[in-house]
Structures are given as C-alpha cells and as structure tokens.
Design a protein around this motif. Sequence first.
Motif, PDB file in Angstrom:
ATOM      1  N   LYS A  99       0.708  -1.144   0.222  1.00 13.02           N
ATOM      2  CA  LYS A  99       0.174  -0.001   0.046  1.00 13.02           C
ATOM      3  C   LYS A  99       0.786   1.354  -0.183  1.00 13.02           C
ATOM      4  O   LYS A  99       1.811   1.318   0.533  1.00 13.02           O
ATOM      5  N   LEU A 100       0.227   2.139  -0.620  1.00 11.69           N
ATOM      6  CA  LEU A 100       0.820   3.578  -0.827  1.00 11.69           C
ATOM      7  C   LEU A 100       0.153   4.425   0.446  1.00 11.69           C
ATOM      8  O   LEU A 100      -0.927   4.453   0.319  1.00 11.69           O
ATOM      9  N   HIS A 101       1.059   5.125   1.340  1.00 13.21           N
ATOM     10  CA  HIS A 101       0.765   5.772   2.262  1.00 13.21           C
ATOM     11  C   HIS A 101       1.237   7.290   2.152  1.00 13.21           C
ATOM     12  O   HIS A 101       2.050   7.535   1.287  1.00 13.21           O
ATOM     13  N   ALA A 140      -4.379  11.013   3.108  1.00 12.99           N
ATOM     14  CA  ALA A 140      -4.739  11.037   2.059  1.00 12.99           C
ATOM     15  C   ALA A 140      -4.954   9.730   1.172  1.00 12.99           C
ATOM     16  O   ALA A 140      -4.059   8.860   1.491  1.00 12.99           O
ATOM     17  N   VAL A 141      -6.003   9.348   0.469  1.00 11.89           N
ATOM     18  CA  VAL A 141      -6.342   8.006  -0.066  1.00 11.89           C
ATOM     19  C   VAL A 141      -5.407   8.077  -1.350  1.00 11.89           C
ATOM     20  O   VAL A 141      -4.682   6.893  -1.657  1.00 11.89           O
ATOM     21  N   ARG A 142      -5.243   9.194  -1.955  1.00  6.64           N
ATOM     22  CA  ARG A 142      -4.449   9.157  -3.305  1.00  6.64           C
ATOM     23  C   ARG A 142      -3.689  10.545  -3.648  1.00  6.64           C
ATOM     24  O   ARG A 142      -4.228  11.380  -3.087  1.00  6.64           O
ATOM     25  N   ILE A 143      -2.739  10.472  -4.358  1.00  8.13           N
ATOM     26  CA  ILE A 143      -2.014  11.517  -5.025  1.00  8.13           C
ATOM     27  C   ILE A 143      -2.025  11.680  -6.332  1.00  8.13           C
ATOM     28  O   ILE A 143      -1.886  10.590  -6.973  1.00  8.13           O
ATOM     29  N   GLU A 194      -9.512  12.658  -0.984  1.00  6.28           N
ATOM     30  CA  GLU A 194     -10.030  12.022   0.119  1.00  6.28           C
ATOM     31  C   GLU A 194      -9.313  12.110   1.691  1.00  6.28           C
ATOM     32  O   GLU A 194      -8.700  11.212   2.157  1.00  6.28           O
ATOM     33  N   CYS A 195      -8.884  13.474   1.825  1.00  7.45           N
ATOM     34  CA  CYS A 195      -8.242  13.740   2.740  1.00  7.45           C
ATOM     35  C   CYS A 195      -8.780  13.554   4.198  1.00  7.45           C
ATOM     36  O   CYS A 195      -9.851  14.014   4.205  1.00  7.45           O
ATOM     37  N   GLN A 213     -10.315  17.828  -0.091  1.00  2.22           N
ATOM     38  CA  GLN A 213      -9.312  17.624  -1.266  1.00  2.22           C
ATOM     39  C   GLN A 213      -8.366  18.767  -0.900  1.00  2.22           C
ATOM     40  O   GLN A 213      -8.642  19.975  -0.579  1.00  2.22           O
ATOM     41  N   ILE A 214      -6.912  18.456  -1.015  1.00  6.05           N
ATOM     42  CA  ILE A 214      -6.132  19.574  -1.182  1.00  6.05           C
ATOM     43  C   ILE A 214      -5.338  19.759  -2.300  1.00  6.05           C
ATOM     44  O   ILE A 214      -5.121  18.730  -2.945  1.00  6.05           O
TER      45      ILE A 214
END
Length: 133
Positions: free
Chosen positions: A51-53, A127-130, A103-104, A78-79
């Motif tokens: 998993k990516l954190h 966050a869930v994704r970048i 999804e922060c 969202q950022i």
Amino acid sequence: MPEIVNANVVDIMFDGKPIPGLKGFTFKIYKDKREIPAIGSRETFGYSYGKLHIRGQILVHSNSTLLNEHMENDTTFQITINMPLDPFMPGSEGAVKNIAFDECHVEDREFSLDAHGYAVTTYTWSAVRIREA
C-alpha cells in the motif's frame, strides 16, 4: 533537471478555499515494503511492495475552524497545490506543477504556544491518493 519552486507564489487550496493563517505545509509518501528472504541464505532475495501511504502536516497560526470541523465531523476534503516553476530555470517559462490529494482526513491536531505568545496548531492529515501533473 530539478524543479525549482518559489514558495511565495504557491497556491494551496482546501476544497477550493485558502486556509487563513497557513504557516507551513509538508507531506510524505511511502510504501509498505517487505523483504523476501532467500532460501538457504542470509541474503534478501527481493522485496514485495504494498500500500501507498500519504501523510502530511498543516501548520496554522492560532487555529483553523475549517480543519477543526473536518476533524470533528470525520469528513473528507481535497487539497490542491499549484506551484509555478521558477521562470529563471531553463525551459520552465510559464510551467506550473499541480498536485492534488484526494479524500483527505484530519487525523490529529496539536496546539503549541511559545514564551513569546506565538500560537501554532499543527494538523496531521492523510490522503487516499495523490495526483501529479
């Protein structure tokens, strides 16, 4: 070629709005990593990645009611960051690097007050994704 950014012209938005009193912003990206041992040897055969954190911190003068509300209500936001690249860097005239964190969640907050009366709240987020462009 390095990407040189002038922090004074970077726009950081939270659900499309700036955070008043923003003092600092950091983030870190890392993956779960597990060693795969070689059979009959003390060496590592390879690695397995998971998993990516995505984690970061937002530093705000005094306090942020917007981030406090997200933390108390367990809501996501969202950022987005728009970073114009330094125009003196060859080939970067007018170039902008965009980063979005989806999804922060605010995980915790820490308030500090120094001897000179300066107050800062540090919000830790994930966050869930970048997405980078």
